[in-house]
Each structure stands twice: as C-alpha cells, then as structure tokens.
Design an enzyme around this catalytic site. Structure first.
Site, short mmCIF file in Angstrom:
data_model
loop_
_atom_site.label_atom_id
_atom_site.label_comp_id
_atom_site.label_asym_id
_atom_site.label_seq_id
_atom_site.Cartn_x
_atom_site.Cartn_y
_atom_site.Cartn_z
N GLY A 1 52.47 -12.54 21.54
CA GLY A 1 52.14 -11.39 22.37
C GLY A 1 52.81 -10.12 21.90
CG ASP B 1 55.88 -17.07 24.90
OD1 ASP B 1 55.39 -16.01 24.46
OD2 ASP B 1 55.23 -18.12 25.01
CB ALA C 1 55.57 -13.79 31.30
CG ASP C 2 49.91 -12.19 30.30
OD1 ASP C 2 49.99 -11.24 29.51
OD2 ASP C 2 49.53 -13.32 29.97
CE LYS D 1 54.10 -18.22 28.35
NZ LYS D 1 54.11 -17.06 27.42
CD GLU E 1 51.88 -18.12 24.89
OE1 GLU E 1 52.00 -17.04 24.30
OE2 GLU E 1 51.39 -18.22 26.04
#
Length: 228
Positions: free
Chosen positions: A29, A84, A86-87, A97, A106
């Site tokens: 991302g 990672d 995250a949305d 995600k 992921e």
C-alpha cells in the site's frame, strides 16, 4: 503536513522497531511504500540484515530494488514482525484492509507473524468500520452468482474494475468485490457470514490481529498499544 508527509513519518517511525536478524513481513500500500524506502535506507546505511516476506509482488520488487532480501512465506519457519497499512481502524483496533487488492496474502502473512504493526495516517482512525468499502477476494468462476447472492443479502456489492473496464486481478488472479456497507456494527458476525459464502476466498476484515498501531498526526507519530 499533507497526507503523504504523514505516511512518510509513520514509515520512518516503524522501521525503528526492526532489529537485525529479523524475518519481517512486508505489507502493501501507499503508506508501506514509504516504510520500505526507510527500511532500505537502514539496510544501506547501517548494514541491517533482515529477511523480508512480501504480501504482494509490487512490494517484493520495491524491497529487492533497495537491497532487501525477499523470500517466499513457505521458505521461512516464522515471522517476527509484520508491518502493514490499513484502510480503516476502529476504536477496538479492528481493521479493514484490501484497498490495494492484497488482503488475502496480507492476512496469510499476518496470522503467521508473532507481532503485527499497522502504520496509518490519522484519517484512517474511525469510530466504526464500514465507510471504506469492504473488499472480498473471489474466484472468477461463478463470481457473478456470488455478486448476486451478496446483493440479495443487502451488502450493496460491486466488482472492482480498472479504468479500462477490466476486472482488477489480485496476485492470485482472483477478482475483487467491494461491499458498500456504510457502517459495520458487528464485524465478527459479518466475518462469520462472509466466511460461509462459497466462492469468497477471503474478506478484508482483520479482527483481533494488530498489536501496535502507529498513527501519523500533525504533531508527530502516535504509538498505540492495541493488544499484547
């Protein structure tokens, strides 16, 4: 600071937690790209020795271009830490995600990691999940029937398409269906429902997963302890 500056900030903060000799899960991302750049700087300037396991082909290529050793998940026996993005992250540190169409890989990496860290700018912190569409990875065969089933369940689904009108393909050559839910009040119940739909490979709800969240704020990075 603009959003990109906040992403760079948390990327630089996150790599401080990477130790020599670690086997590191590398997410996917826009925020993670900054983290990979910062990690490459540590490898170059400090001689940091790590092995990375990437959650997408594009993250693997970026990492390798910066001198980071990349292996497949099946080539390692454990992961010390995964970093990672995250949305969305709610007040209970549950997450959505998959905006980058990589949530299947992921999640596989995350569940095999001793610790998970998410890095986000402050716009990703929400009270309730659901404003961001919830991605599902589905196999292409019969996918229109899966879409119709989801529609009948009231999940307001749509295929994710490219600008040229083609299906977005994951690294596993599957399709993405986005659920436009607005608000998710019971994420665990929803996860169980989605797990029972034949043809759905994986959903983008990451529940009870993350240990540490680093949030990029205007006054600097905020480190939140989500769970031990």
């Amino acid at each position: 600071m603009d959003q990109n500056a906040l992403k760079a900030l948390v990327g630089q903060e996150a790599v401080k937690y990477v130790e020599d000799g670690m086997i590191l899960g590398i997410g996917t991302g826009s925020t993670v790209r900054y983290m990979i750049d910062a990690l490459g700087e540590r490898v170059k300037n400090e001689g940091l020795h790590i092995i990375g396991v990437a959650t997408s082909d594009r993250s693997a290529k970026q990492a390798e271009s910066l001198g980071i050793t990349i292996k497949e998940l099946d080539e390692v026996d454990h992961l010390d830490l995964t970093i990672d993005g995250a949305d969305e992250i709610d007040d209970n540190f549950q997450g959505i995600k998959g905006g980058g169409a990589a949530h299947l890989w992921e999640k596989i990496v995350a569940i095999n990691s001793t610790k998970n860290m998410w890095i986000v700018d402050e716009s990703k912190m929400v009270h309730h999940l659901g404003a961001f569409p919830l991605p599902l990875e589905v196999i292409p065969f019969g996918s229109s029937h899966v879409l119709e089933k989801l529609n009948k369940m009231g999940f307001n689904p749509s295929f994710r398409m490219t600008d040229t009108g083609e299906h977005v393909l994951t690294d596993s050559k599957n399709y993405i269906i986005d659920l436009h839910l607005g608000r998710i009040d019971h994420p665990h119940d929803l996860a169980n429902t989605l797990n029972g739909i034949v043809g759905v490979v994986e959903h983008g709800l990451f529940l009870d997963t993350v240990n540490t969240v680093i949030v990029g704020r205007q006054d600097g990075p905020e480190v939140l302890n989500a769970r031990d």
